[in-house]
Design a protein around this motif. Structure first.
Motif, PDB file in Angstrom:
ATOM      1  N   MET A 123       1.516   1.869  -3.464  1.00  0.00           N
ATOM      2  CA  MET A 123       0.312   2.417  -4.113  1.00  0.00           C
ATOM      3  C   MET A 123       0.180   3.900  -3.783  1.00  0.00           C
ATOM      4  O   MET A 123      -0.052   4.737  -4.663  1.00  0.00           O
ATOM      5  CB  MET A 123      -0.925   1.681  -3.620  1.00  0.00           C
ATOM      6  CG  MET A 123      -0.971   0.203  -3.967  1.00  0.00           C
ATOM      7  SD  MET A 123      -2.399  -0.543  -3.164  1.00  0.00           S
ATOM      8  CE  MET A 123      -2.188  -2.246  -3.663  1.00  0.00           C
ATOM      9  N   PHE A 124       0.345   4.220  -2.491  1.00  0.00           N
ATOM     10  CA  PHE A 124       0.216   5.617  -2.094  1.00  0.00           C
ATOM     11  C   PHE A 124       1.160   6.480  -2.901  1.00  0.00           C
ATOM     12  O   PHE A 124       0.776   7.495  -3.476  1.00  0.00           O
ATOM     13  CB  PHE A 124       0.514   5.778  -0.603  1.00  0.00           C
ATOM     14  CG  PHE A 124       0.867   7.186  -0.236  1.00  0.00           C
ATOM     15  CD1 PHE A 124      -0.123   8.151  -0.136  1.00  0.00           C
ATOM     16  CD2 PHE A 124       2.189   7.557  -0.034  1.00  0.00           C
ATOM     17  CE1 PHE A 124       0.198   9.460   0.177  1.00  0.00           C
ATOM     18  CE2 PHE A 124       2.512   8.870   0.273  1.00  0.00           C
ATOM     19  CZ  PHE A 124       1.521   9.823   0.375  1.00  0.00           C
ATOM     20  N   VAL A 131       0.834  -1.213   0.000  1.00  0.00           N
ATOM     21  CA  VAL A 131       0.000   0.000   0.000  1.00  0.00           C
ATOM     22  C   VAL A 131       0.862   1.254   0.000  1.00  0.00           C
ATOM     23  O   VAL A 131       0.491   2.264  -0.595  1.00  0.00           O
ATOM     24  CB  VAL A 131      -0.991   0.041   1.189  1.00  0.00           C
ATOM     25  CG1 VAL A 131      -2.037  -1.026   1.060  1.00  0.00           C
ATOM     26  CG2 VAL A 131      -0.272  -0.021   2.508  1.00  0.00           C
ATOM     27  N   MET A 132       2.026   1.185   0.616  1.00  0.00           N
ATOM     28  CA  MET A 132       2.904   2.355   0.562  1.00  0.00           C
ATOM     29  C   MET A 132       3.283   2.648  -0.895  1.00  0.00           C
ATOM     30  O   MET A 132       3.258   3.797  -1.340  1.00  0.00           O
ATOM     31  CB  MET A 132       4.170   2.105   1.398  1.00  0.00           C
ATOM     32  CG  MET A 132       3.931   2.208   2.892  1.00  0.00           C
ATOM     33  SD  MET A 132       3.187   3.782   3.349  1.00  0.00           S
ATOM     34  CE  MET A 132       1.523   3.273   3.678  1.00  0.00           C
ATOM     35  N   TYR A 167       2.658   5.999  -5.777  1.00  0.00           N
ATOM     36  CA  TYR A 167       2.287   6.106  -7.194  1.00  0.00           C
ATOM     37  C   TYR A 167       1.132   7.096  -7.342  1.00  0.00           C
ATOM     38  O   TYR A 167       1.113   7.944  -8.254  1.00  0.00           O
ATOM     39  CB  TYR A 167       1.888   4.727  -7.729  1.00  0.00           C
ATOM     40  CG  TYR A 167       2.150   4.549  -9.203  1.00  0.00           C
ATOM     41  CD1 TYR A 167       2.113   5.614 -10.085  1.00  0.00           C
ATOM     42  CD2 TYR A 167       2.440   3.287  -9.720  1.00  0.00           C
ATOM     43  CE1 TYR A 167       2.355   5.439 -11.426  1.00  0.00           C
ATOM     44  CE2 TYR A 167       2.680   3.092 -11.074  1.00  0.00           C
ATOM     45  CZ  TYR A 167       2.642   4.189 -11.912  1.00  0.00           C
ATOM     46  OH  TYR A 167       2.884   4.011 -13.249  1.00  0.00           O
TER      47      TYR A 167
END
Ligand code: HEA
Ligand code: HEA
Ligand code: CUA
Ligand SMILES: [Cu+2]
Lengths: 545, 222, 207
Positions: free
Chosen positions: B72-73, B69-70, B75
């Motif tokens: 994803m964040f 998720v990091m 990006y």
């Protein structure tokens, strides 16, 4: 009278009232649970009908069966009913009321009269919402978010709707308060917090969110009411008020509210999976604490609903970051559930099917939530039907299917009747297929740029809307199959006396079907943690917790 | 490559990046569920095993998602960053929203109801609303920005390809919310200049005074 | 668990600790409710610092201070009422409860005059005079009316509650052994007091 306190089931127990009064004045948590079930289902039926009508309107571009004004009112009412009258009370007030005291070995909740009061408040709020539809001025058309300034400009019946939501908030607070005290004070001897069933844990976390977050929406809606009546200017930009502040206040409650909706459902799943896998739950403590973690982090991500209002970069970064982090506890839960199936002895009865469907659909909803949490992507898909698909997957694919699972799981205990397994499975598959046909196309359109709350749309979106509408028909068929199956069972004369049909090890499965008024003849003393299937061979590992 | 011209790629990139990871994980979870249901089915009559948990596993499936998720964040953030700081040379256009139409005003006072812009020139739009909240949404360009009565948002974009694209209103604003469509027409520079000349001529011919900047305070008196 | 014994005997069992817990939780939600309002206040105070100061001058600090004193004393008398009932001194308790109600009434009278004078000066939501002023002042008075109004409502509810308690004390429903209801009313009254303690400086003393 002491005698039939334990001999007769709560359904035909004779108190000082009789007839309908014996119900609407009863302080028995089980009867109140059923009251809630009946009322949530009735409001739910209304909400479903609205949803169905929206789909009909959207089957083709341009006017199909209603004008724009009607459509706007219908999606607003649909939202208000589904959120405040159905999905929020759905699990805690129905199954929480019925089973929380039983699961912790108590005779009732801590404040039975308060419990009845919150039901009355619920009904009051619900009726007000329904009445508001028929008052002159026309049904409210602001969307369930009541965004300022539109909600203080429009001429429709915003006030009754707001008051309704306010009253319902009160009811929700009282339930939460009741549950917290119950869990702290009324656990049977020997039931430490870590011997509580996981459904109780989830209700505990939910209750805290309810009493911490709900007052905020209370005051916010009240302010809008005052704004509309006296024009105080607290939110009205014309008087210097700030609509963005309103949005903050609204979401400070309404994001935590989505966890009020999902946590109890997660609890139900955590009950069902070990029972039907006939083995201990995997990572009890991690599941229990992840509920609290969700309750905690969930209260700090509200502004991810407002990424496009133009907040400072820092705010955007923080809220996006937290949004991604709040997904972790959910992840932990999902993985532990799947791990619980490992080396089990699984029987695929309807409750388990619904539980597995929950995991699948909720995951889709959750993953798309992550997509929305990414700042750049949110700029594109905010307020498109992508969002609509997301929240139907989590709310209805998640919580909705959770409620279905709970109904199939606890039905024999609540009514002492059994539904037809085959029909139940047919109903399940119809629902499951219909659901995906109905909502998946909305992801696609959303990504292609179909905004939400649109009465009309460009021809290029026709095909997706068309498929989606077909899906709604399949879905409703599934619903009808399921509910007729239940009703048939209720009607049938044959009593279902098998106390523990699924082989559960939590307390409700140790008392007769249709539990007596005081649930237990003697309050049990708890020695073991839940879901210890002693007849299984133990796997000895040092990582045991 | 001109600064910002890759906005669309960044959004699509982030979208497919997250979607990709999700599909893999979802497939994994679904496969495991189905596989277990068959492998450990009660019909097989095998005894179940009580496994209370496994801390190493818990750590693994906490840490890996955190890392994912990091990513994803990050990006998502790099695709957003650009939207915030318009280049100095960007052409400024004032956009006024009201129930239920858009008005576009160029710095030379020319007013239109669809947005005409030259290709490959950064455009900064300043967003104003005369009544309720609206949202300025160009699906093809992968962005939207809310338009509010008391708050002057602005955003910029770089039309990289000649053509006609939809402008939609993405914040519910009442009866004709769904009809509040307009177009952005991206044309080659000289074509745009000619168009602008004509518009100016039209404007000076007619006696319409430029629409005065209306903001929340002026709605106050009523 | 302690309560199990009485549990099995009567359906609606008695658990003072539980009730106390419930009351505290409820008061907590009340605090959150006003907390929301204080949030709104804080934001606008930040947005319109200067105008808030000007507007605050319009408020009558004297009446404000007076009301603060009144409420503080009423909290004291409420405590005394509970102490009295604990000591099984029924009539003293009733006396103190009545004093509390009287003080609360005094508070409301003050409020009444304060509001009416404002309204005579044409300062009320939507009035010409107010709209003529800057947005900040409109908001200040908006908040002033809403927050003190909501607080006033709580005072009224408190009065009714205590009134009922007085009745209970007379009939003996509330007695030296079972005074949880009175205690609850007391806690509620302290909450009303505390909230005022916050409102007072925010509106009267920021000049
Ligand atoms: C039950 C209700 C519910 C739940 C549980 C959620 C859960 C989540 N929601 Fe959702 N949401 C809504 C109900 C809900 N939401 C509603 C009603 C709206 C719209 C309101 C409106 O505007 O009308 C909304 C809108 C909404 C938005 C705003 C969109 C917009 O308007 O622009 C965002 C943005 O970030 C968001 C994000 C999330 C995230 C990140 C989660 C996370 O909690 C999801 C976590 C779950 C998972 C991630 C899946 C399970 C995990 C795994 C399978 C393991 C692998 C996981 C990882 C790799 C991390 N939601
Ligand atoms: C729980 C919440 C919930 C549920 C179940 C539904 C159910 C449905 N919704 Fe939803 N919907 C919302 C919450 C929900 N909705 C919200 C909050 C909005 C936003 C409103 C706004 O924009 O302001 C919305 C908006 C919304 C839109 C977008 C409107 C727009 O933006 O233009 C559409 C369009 O098709 C739609 C369709 C449907 C349909 C066809 C159904 C159903 O008819 C499908 C059929 C239903 C079922 C098959 C039953 C599901 C069963 C359960 C959930 C459990 C049963 C419970 C017990 C037994 C106790 N809904
Ligand atoms: Cu303008 Cu919606
Ligand atoms: Cu959210």
């Amino acid at each position: 009278m002491q005698s039939d306190v334990n001999s007769v089931g709560y359904l035909d127990y004779k108190g000082k009232h009789s007839g309908i009064l014996a119900w609407i004045l009863s302080t028995d948590h089980k009867r109140i649970g059923l009251l809630y079930l009946m009322s949530t289902l009735s409001f739910f039926a209304v909400g479903v009908t609205f949803g169905f009508l929206m789909r009909l309107e959207l089957i083709a571009p341009g006017r199909t069966i209603m004008d724009a004004q009607t459509y706007n009112s219908i999606f607003t009412l649909h939202g208000i009913i589904m959120i405040f009258l159905f999905i929020i009370p759905g699990l805690p007030a129905v199954f929480g009321n019925f089973f929380l005291p039983i699961l912790i070995g108590a005779k009732d909740v801590a404040f039975p009269r308060l419990n009845l009061l919150s039901w009355w408040l619920y009904i009051g709020g619900g009726l007000l919402a329904i009445i508001s539809v028929f008052l002159p001025g026309g049904p409210v058309d602001t969307g369930w978010t009541f965004y300022i300034p539109y909600s203080i400009r429009t001429g429709t019946n915003v006030l009754p709707a707001l008051m309704a939501a306010f009253i319902l908030g009160f009811s929700s607070i009282l339930t939460g308060l009741n549950f917290i005290v119950t869990i702290h004070r009324l656990r049977a001897p020997g039931m430490s917090f870590f011997k509580m069933p996981l459904f109780v844990w989830s209700l505990y976390a939910t209750a805290w969110v309810q009493i911490l977050a709900t007052p905020i929406i209370g005051i916010t809606l009240l302010l809008v009411v005052i704004e509309r009546i006296f024009g105080v200017g607290l939110f009205d930009p014309a008087l210097g008020g700030d609509p963005v502040l309103y949005q903050h206040l609204f979401w400070i409650y309404s994001h935590p509210a989505v966890y009020i909706m999902i946590l109890p459902a997660m609890g139900v799943i955590s009950e069902i999976i070990p029972v039907f896998a006939h083995r201990t739950i995997f990572g009890y403590k991690f599941i229990a604490f992840s509920s609290l973690a969700i309750a905690l982090f969930g209260s700090m991500v509200w502004a991810h609903h407002m990424f496009t209002v133009g907040m400072s970069d820092t705010a955007q970064i923080i809220f996006s970051l937290l949004t991604f982090l709040v997904a972790i506890p959910s992840a932990i839960k999902v993985f532990n559930w799947v791990a619980t199936l490992y080396k089990g002895s699984i029987s695929t009865d309807p409750p388990l099917l619904y539980a597995l469907a929950f995991i699948f659909l909720f995951s889709i909803g959750g993953f798309t939530g992550l997509i929305q949490g990414a700042l750049s992507v949110n700029m594109h898909i905010h307020d498109t039907s992508f969002i609509v698909a997301h929240f139907h997957y989590v709310m209805f694919g998640g919580t909705g299917f959770g409620i279905f699972a709970a109904m199939h799981y606890w039905f024999p205990k609540m009514f002492g009747k059994m539904y037809n397994m085959k029909t139940a499975k047919v109903g399940f598959w119809t629902l499951f297929v219909g659901f995906n046909v109905l909502y998946f196309p909305m992801f696609v359109m959303g990504w292609l740029g179909m905004p939400r709350r649109y009465y009309d749309y460009l021809p290029e979106f026709h095909i997706y809307h068309f498929i989606s509408t077909i899906g709604s028909w399949i879905l409703i068929t599934g619903l009808i199959i399921m509910f007729t199956n239940f009703i048939k069972a209720l009607r049938s004369k044959t009593k279902f006396t098998e106390i523990n049909p699924w082989g559960g090890e939590t307390l409700e499965w140790s008392i007769p079907n249709v539990p007596p008024l005081e649930n237990f003849e003697v309050i049990p003393t708890i020695t073991a943690a839940p879901y210890e299937y002693k007849d299984n061979e133990e796997l000895l590992t040092k990582e045991e917790n | 490559m001109i600064f910002g011209s890759n906005h669309i790629d960044l959004v699509n990139g982030a979208f497919w990046f997250i979607t990709g990871i999700s599909v893999v994980l979802l497939a994994m979870i679904t496969f495991l569920m189905i596989y277990f249901v068959f492998k450990y089915n009660r019909k097989k009559g095998k005894k179940a095993v009580n496994i209370h948990g496994n801390t190493t596993l818990e750590i693994v499936w906490t840490v890996i998602p955190v890392i994912l998720v990091m990513a994803m964040f990050w990006y998502g953030w790099i695709g957003y960053r650009d939207l915030q700081n318009p280049p100095k040379d960007s052409m400024i256009i004032k956009v006024t929203a009201q129930m239920w139409k858009w008005t576009f005003e160029y710095d030379n006072g020319v007013k239109t109801d669809s947005l005409y812009v030259p290709v490959n020139k950064p455009i900064e739009v300043n967003l104003h609303s005369l009544d309720v909240n609206h949202s300025f949404f160009i699906p093809a360009f992968r962005f939207k920005r809310d338009v509010m009565p008391n708050k002057n948002n602005s955003i910029w974009f770089l039309p990289a390809k000649v053509g006609k694209y939809d402008i939609a209103c993405a914040e519910y604003c009442g009866l004709n919310h769904s009809a509040m469509y307009s177009k952005v027409i991206v044309m080659p520079q000289q074509e745009f200049d000619e168009w602008m000349k004509m518009e100016l001529a039209k404007k000076n011919a007619s006696v319409t005074q430029p629409l005065k900047t209306i903001d929340s305070t002026s709605t106050k008196q009523k | 668990m302690s309560s199990v014994a009485e549990h099995t005997t009567e359906h609606v069992h008695r658990d003072d600790l539980g009730s106390r817990m419930g009351i505290w939780l409820f008061l907590f939600t009340e605090l959150v409710l006003f907390g929301g309002m204080f949030l709104v206040y804080a934001v606008y105070r930040f947005m319109y610092q200067h105008e808030f100061h000007i507007a605050a001058k319009e408020l009558n600090t004297l009446i404000g201070t007076l009301n603060t004193l009144i409420l503080l004393t009423s909290s004291l008398t409420m405590v005394l009422a509970i102490v009295a009932i604990r000591k099984d001194n029924k009539y003293l308790s009733i006396f103190f409860q009545m004093v509390t109600i009287l003080l609360a009434f005094g508070f409301m009278v003050n409020k009444y005059f304060e509001w009416t004078t404002k309204i005579h000066h044409g300062i009320y939501p939507g009035s010409e005079t107010l709209l003529a002023k800057g947005n900040g002042e409109v908001l200040f008075f908006g908040l002033y009316y809403v927050m003190t109004g909501l607080h006033g409502l709580h005072v009224l509810i408190g009065m009714v509650l205590i009134g009922v308690m007085t009745r209970f004390t007379m009939t003996g429903t509330v007695n030296s052994d079972k005074y949880i209801h009175l205690e609850a009313a007391g806690l509620y009254w302290h909450l009303v007091d505390i909230i005022w303690i916050f409102l007072f400086p925010l509106f009267y003393l920021i000049t």
